[in-house]
Design a protein around this motif. Structure first.
Motif, PDB file in Angstrom:
ATOM      1  N   PRO A 130       5.696 -11.108  12.783  1.00 41.77           N
ATOM      2  CA  PRO A 130       5.473 -10.326  14.008  1.00 41.77           C
ATOM      3  C   PRO A 130       4.026  -9.846  14.073  1.00 41.77           C
ATOM      4  O   PRO A 130       3.414  -9.495  13.058  1.00 41.77           O
ATOM      5  N   ALA A 131       3.478  -9.849  15.271  1.00 47.71           N
ATOM      6  CA  ALA A 131       2.098  -9.400  15.467  1.00 47.71           C
ATOM      7  C   ALA A 131       1.968  -8.819  16.865  1.00 47.71           C
ATOM      8  O   ALA A 131       2.647  -9.249  17.806  1.00 47.71           O
ATOM      9  N   PHE A 132       1.083  -7.834  17.009  1.00 48.23           N
ATOM     10  CA  PHE A 132       0.818  -7.253  18.332  1.00 48.23           C
ATOM     11  C   PHE A 132      -0.661  -6.896  18.424  1.00 48.23           C
ATOM     12  O   PHE A 132      -1.356  -6.727  17.420  1.00 48.23           O
TER      13      PHE A 132
ATOM     14  N   SER B 132      -7.943  -5.081  17.779  1.00 43.14           N
ATOM     15  CA  SER B 132      -7.462  -5.800  16.605  1.00 43.14           C
ATOM     16  C   SER B 132      -6.013  -6.212  16.800  1.00 43.14           C
ATOM     17  O   SER B 132      -5.267  -5.605  17.568  1.00 43.14           O
ATOM     18  N   SER B 133      -5.641  -7.266  16.089  1.00 41.82           N
ATOM     19  CA  SER B 133      -4.225  -7.613  15.967  1.00 41.82           C
ATOM     20  C   SER B 133      -3.681  -6.941  14.713  1.00 41.82           C
ATOM     21  O   SER B 133      -4.421  -6.679  13.756  1.00 41.82           O
ATOM     22  N   VAL B 134      -2.400  -6.663  14.719  1.00 44.88           N
ATOM     23  CA  VAL B 134      -1.711  -6.095  13.560  1.00 44.88           C
ATOM     24  C   VAL B 134      -0.547  -7.011  13.238  1.00 44.88           C
ATOM     25  O   VAL B 134       0.298  -7.279  14.102  1.00 44.88           O
ATOM     26  N   GLU B 135      -0.509  -7.529  12.009  1.00 46.04           N
ATOM     27  CA  GLU B 135       0.535  -8.454  11.596  1.00 46.04           C
ATOM     28  C   GLU B 135       1.439  -7.797  10.554  1.00 46.04           C
ATOM     29  O   GLU B 135       0.974  -7.038   9.704  1.00 46.04           O
ATOM     30  N   GLY B 136       2.712  -8.106  10.640  1.00 45.42           N
ATOM     31  CA  GLY B 136       3.660  -7.628   9.647  1.00 45.42           C
ATOM     32  C   GLY B 136       3.900  -8.683   8.577  1.00 45.42           C
ATOM     33  O   GLY B 136       4.246  -9.830   8.904  1.00 45.42           O
ATOM     34  N   ARG B 137       3.669  -8.335   7.330  1.00 49.73           N
ATOM     35  CA  ARG B 137       3.820  -9.288   6.235  1.00 49.73           C
ATOM     36  C   ARG B 137       4.651  -8.692   5.101  1.00 49.73           C
ATOM     37  O   ARG B 137       4.727  -7.470   4.937  1.00 49.73           O
ATOM     38  N   ASP B 138       5.281  -9.572   4.329  1.00 52.01           N
ATOM     39  CA  ASP B 138       6.017  -9.131   3.152  1.00 52.01           C
ATOM     40  C   ASP B 138       5.058  -8.916   1.992  1.00 52.01           C
ATOM     41  O   ASP B 138       3.961  -9.481   1.949  1.00 52.01           O
TER      42      ASP B 138
ATOM     43  N   VAL C 197      -0.584  -5.582   0.859  1.00 53.03           N
ATOM     44  CA  VAL C 197       0.136  -4.570   1.637  1.00 53.03           C
ATOM     45  C   VAL C 197       1.259  -3.936   0.821  1.00 53.03           C
ATOM     46  O   VAL C 197       1.902  -4.590  -0.013  1.00 53.03           O
ATOM     47  N   ARG C 198       1.463  -2.669   1.076  1.00 55.01           N
ATOM     48  CA  ARG C 198       2.599  -1.942   0.521  1.00 55.01           C
ATOM     49  C   ARG C 198       3.037  -0.935   1.564  1.00 55.01           C
ATOM     50  O   ARG C 198       2.278  -0.633   2.504  1.00 55.01           O
ATOM     51  N   PRO C 199       4.254  -0.402   1.480  1.00 55.02           N
ATOM     52  CA  PRO C 199       4.722   0.547   2.508  1.00 55.02           C
ATOM     53  C   PRO C 199       3.745   1.695   2.695  1.00 55.02           C
ATOM     54  O   PRO C 199       3.311   2.349   1.744  1.00 55.02           O
ATOM     55  N   GLY C 200       3.364   1.891   3.962  1.00 51.87           N
ATOM     56  CA  GLY C 200       2.456   2.978   4.300  1.00 51.87           C
ATOM     57  C   GLY C 200       0.996   2.649   4.120  1.00 51.87           C
ATOM     58  O   GLY C 200       0.137   3.493   4.405  1.00 51.87           O
TER      59      GLY C 200
ATOM     60  N   ILE D 287      -5.497  -7.012  11.026  1.00 48.52           N
ATOM     61  CA  ILE D 287      -5.002  -6.025  10.064  1.00 48.52           C
ATOM     62  C   ILE D 287      -3.592  -6.420   9.661  1.00 48.52           C
ATOM     63  O   ILE D 287      -2.798  -6.896  10.498  1.00 48.52           O
ATOM     64  N   TRP D 288      -3.269  -6.217   8.380  1.00 48.49           N
ATOM     65  CA  TRP D 288      -1.933  -6.516   7.887  1.00 48.49           C
ATOM     66  C   TRP D 288      -1.231  -5.229   7.453  1.00 48.49           C
ATOM     67  O   TRP D 288      -1.829  -4.370   6.781  1.00 48.49           O
ATOM     68  N   LEU D 289       0.042  -5.096   7.862  1.00 49.34           N
ATOM     69  CA  LEU D 289       0.938  -4.038   7.390  1.00 49.34           C
ATOM     70  C   LEU D 289       2.207  -4.697   6.854  1.00 49.34           C
ATOM     71  O   LEU D 289       2.410  -5.902   7.046  1.00 49.34           O
ATOM     72  N   THR D 290       3.044  -3.926   6.221  1.00 50.56           N
ATOM     73  CA  THR D 290       4.358  -4.465   5.899  1.00 50.56           C
ATOM     74  C   THR D 290       5.108  -4.711   7.207  1.00 50.56           C
ATOM     75  O   THR D 290       4.780  -4.120   8.256  1.00 50.56           O
ATOM     76  N   THR D 291       6.102  -5.564   7.174  1.00 49.72           N
ATOM     77  CA  THR D 291       6.840  -5.887   8.397  1.00 49.72           C
ATOM     78  C   THR D 291       7.470  -4.637   9.004  1.00 49.72           C
ATOM     79  O   THR D 291       7.411  -4.437  10.238  1.00 49.72           O
ATOM     80  N   ALA D 292       8.052  -3.784   8.184  1.00 44.03           N
ATOM     81  CA  ALA D 292       8.666  -2.555   8.702  1.00 44.03           C
ATOM     82  C   ALA D 292       7.613  -1.651   9.333  1.00 44.03           C
ATOM     83  O   ALA D 292       7.837  -1.091  10.419  1.00 44.03           O
ATOM     84  N   ASP D 293       6.464  -1.492   8.669  1.00 46.86           N
ATOM     85  CA  ASP D 293       5.416  -0.634   9.232  1.00 46.86           C
ATOM     86  C   ASP D 293       4.858  -1.225  10.530  1.00 46.86           C
ATOM     87  O   ASP D 293       4.538  -0.486  11.479  1.00 46.86           O
ATOM     88  N   ALA D 294       4.732  -2.548  10.583  1.00 47.99           N
ATOM     89  CA  ALA D 294       4.201  -3.179  11.790  1.00 47.99           C
ATOM     90  C   ALA D 294       5.135  -2.970  12.974  1.00 47.99           C
ATOM     91  O   ALA D 294       4.688  -2.659  14.089  1.00 47.99           O
ATOM     92  N   ARG D 295       6.440  -3.115  12.769  1.00 52.16           N
ATOM     93  CA  ARG D 295       7.378  -2.924  13.877  1.00 52.16           C
ATOM     94  C   ARG D 295       7.390  -1.458  14.313  1.00 52.16           C
ATOM     95  O   ARG D 295       7.493  -1.163  15.498  1.00 52.16           O
ATOM     96  N   ALA D 296       7.264  -0.538  13.356  1.00 53.31           N
ATOM     97  CA  ALA D 296       7.226   0.876  13.719  1.00 53.31           C
ATOM     98  C   ALA D 296       5.945   1.216  14.459  1.00 53.31           C
ATOM     99  O   ALA D 296       5.950   2.001  15.417  1.00 53.31           O
ATOM    100  N   ALA D 297       4.822   0.632  14.027  1.00 48.52           N
ATOM    101  CA  ALA D 297       3.543   0.934  14.674  1.00 48.52           C
ATOM    102  C   ALA D 297       3.416   0.267  16.029  1.00 48.52           C
ATOM    103  O   ALA D 297       2.633   0.714  16.874  1.00 48.52           O
TER     104      ALA D 297
END
Length: 593
Positions: free
Chosen positions: A92-94, A107-113, A130-133, A191-201
């Motif tokens: 997922p990316a936005f 910027s784009s933000v991608e959710g990664r494991d 990436v790690r949670p938070g 920018i990369w976040l965890t998948t959960a953080d990306a969906r929340a953001a």
């Protein structure tokens, strides 16, 4: 064998006695070949850096971008398609704006494991993955945005500490790294976040999904795309694709303004280097003539004499070519990566680049030295040893035109007419500098216009700054070499005309008039060269730029005045030193040995 030993001993003796001339020769040719090598090697350096990054990060051959809310259907369709070697899970990316240090950027933000992906494994260059938070930011974006590990990013009013810096080959380097946009393409980072953080953001932002693929035939992603997603079906599946060749082309386009500046600058520096070598040859012409006479007196033939004189230049040319190739090759990776988003390690120059640099170096060396060498080899023994005064060519019309001029102008015009070759060298040197200065002013005008109208966003400032630094660097090097040429040409003019000027001084000319005469002989060819160089520089910029801008008239006039005043000042210095020698000593002076 004996002849080769003689040639080597004579070359070594001359280099030991006059190392300054050899150093100047090396500097002039090395600078020209290094600049040309740098310009030719940038495309190769971009491709090499990208391929190394692609190999180190398991870069995808093609990326499918779907706007479907549930990407599983597209993923299943792709998985069943022949030609897919490895397929990663949808990411997922936005697209959004992020903030840091009081600044905002696209910027784009991608959710990664946290676990590595089989395709597109960003290489962490600082910190951790990436790690949670926690957020990881692309390296080029981080440098331009002024963000490092430990800083905080704001994404849709949520704060995230930066836990790592990474690079990836899945997208072009910053500022073209944002592939989460669905409308008009805009510049942005990654920018990369965890998948959960990306969906929340993401919040209410529109989310797309990226599916990275490795193909069994990496060289044919376009054929695979047209087979899987033909134009009639692609819209139904809401899928767009980007292949690795597109990424590479975009990276190469990032330096499209830098490369012409280096290549053209290399040839302009070659012209200036030719002037340097010609000025050096003029300064040592008397010494080489006497040296040729001595060699002929002991039985040496013209061919051996020409070989002795040319061998020294060609030996220095070979060394300068090697130095220029090395310098250009080492600098190319840094220059070819405008946003530090690639693994930029030097690679050996290609055969074509090495051949072009060697050709340029030999061309410069022969153009600047071949004429004086052949004249020295053909000069008779008695004439070379006696070094008689050269009988000036009579110009009745010139005499009539200059008869009523002030003394300094009259002498200057006649010095110019007596040595037209030096006038041509002065014109070439001045024109080369003027072309580069004018192109730099045109570039600054375009940047100022874009900045004033808001057409240049912060994402492109780094690219523009890098291009501006390249143009400024080439211009400064060219100006420094041209300044040195002006001093050499002024000194050689004073040396070659020392007897004529001494006679002029015995007839009543003052030292100030002699200095003015030598300056006149330099300024008269510099003025038309300046007038020709300004439009040439503007047209050269238009050829390689999509925008046809013209620098303000005040800028051009100021630059022209500065160039002319610099030529006058640098000519006056050796001329003044020449006038400090008494006229009687100049008339009685023995030829330089």
């Amino acid at each position: 064998m004996g002849r080769l030993l003689l040639v080597w001993r004579l070359i070594w003796r001359d280099l030991r006695r006059r190392p300054g001339e050899a150093v100047m020769f090396l500097i002039a040719v090395t600078v020209a070949t290094a600049c040309l090598t740098l310009g030719l090697a940038t495309n190769t350096a971009v491709a090499t850096g990208y391929l190394k990054t692609r190999a180190a990060t398991a870069g995808p051959d093609i990326t499918a971008i779907t706007t479907a809310t549930d990407p599983s259907g597209v993923a299943e369709t792709i998985a069943r398609t022949p030609g897919v070697a490895v397929q990663a899970d949808p990411v997922p990316a936005f697209d959004t704006f992020v903030g840091a240090h009081g600044r905002t950027a696209h910027s784009s933000v991608e959710g990664r494991d946290s676990a590595p992906s089989p395709v597109d494994q960003p290489l962490v260059t600082s910190g951790t993955w990436v790690r949670p938070g926690g957020a990881v930011i692309e390296r080029g974006f981080a440098q331009v945005f002024g963000v490092g590990v430990g800083d905080r990013l704001t994404i849709n009013r949520r704060g995230y500490p930066v836990v790592g810096i990474a690079i990836s080959a899945a997208t072009p380097v910053y500022p073209w790294s944002d592939w989460a946009q669905t409308g008009l393409s805009d510049r942005g980072g990654r920018i990369w976040l965890t998948t959960a953080d990306a969906r929340a953001a993401a919040g209410d932002a529109f989310v797309v999904h990226l599916i990275h693929l490795k193909l069994t035939d990496p060289a044919a992603p376009v054929v695979w795309r047209e087979t899987v997603f033909p134009p009639g079906r692609r819209g139904d599946l809401s899928v767009n694709t980007r292949n690795w060749q597109t990424v590479l082309r975009t990276n190469v386009n990032m330096i499209r303004d830098t490369q012409p500046a280096l290549v053209i600058g290399g040839w302009l520096l070659a012209a200036a280097a030719t002037v340097t070598l010609a000025a050096l040859a003029a300064v040592r012409a008397t010494r080489d003539n006497r040296r040729a006479g001595l060699l002929k007196a002991v039985g040496t033939g013209p061919g051996t004499i020409a070989a002795v004189l040319l061998a020294e230049y060609l030996l220095l040319t070979a060394l300068a070519t090697a130095l220029g190739l090395a310098a250009g090759t080492l600098a190319a990776p840094e220059l070819a990566d405008p946003s530090s988003g690639l693994l930029n390690t030097p690679s050996p120059p290609t055969t074509g680049i090495a051949a072009a640099a060697a050709f340029l170096a030999v061309l410069v060396a022969l153009a600047g030295t071949l004429g004086p060498v052949l004249r020295a080899a053909r000069t008779s023994t008695v004439h070379a040893l006696a070094d008689p005064a050269h009988r000036p060519t009579r110009h009745p019309r010139l005499t009539a035109l200059t008869a009523y001029l002030p003394t300094s102008l009259l002498v200057g015009v006649r010095l110019l007419a007596r040595r037209p070759g030096r006038a041509a060298l002065t014109a070439i040197d001045t024109a080369a500098t003027t072309v580069m200065v004018t192109a730099l002013l045109a570039y600054r005008t375009a940047i100022n216009t874009d900045t004033g109208t808001g057409l240049t966003d912060p994402a492109m400032q780094a690219v523009n700054t890098r291009t501006g630094h390249v143009l400024l660097g080439v211009t400064l090097v060219l100006a420094a070499l041209s300044a040195l040429n002006t001093v050499f040409l002024g000194w050689s003019a004073a040396v070659q005309a020392r007897r004529a000027l001494a006679i002029t001084r015995t007839l009543g000319a003052t030292p100030g008039q002699v200095v003015t005469a030598l300056c006149t002989a330099q300024l008269l060819p510099a003025a038309p060269a300046l007038l020709a160089g300004i439009p040439t520089g503007i047209v050269s910029y238009w050829i390689f730029s999509p925008r046809m801008v013209t620098p303000p008239t005040t800028w051009l006039l100021t630059a022209a005045l500065i160039i002319l005043l610099t030529v006058a000042a640098l000519t006056a210095l050796p001329a003044w030193l020449h006038t400090r020698t008494p006229a009687g000593r100049a008339l009685n002076a023995e030829p330089a040995r």
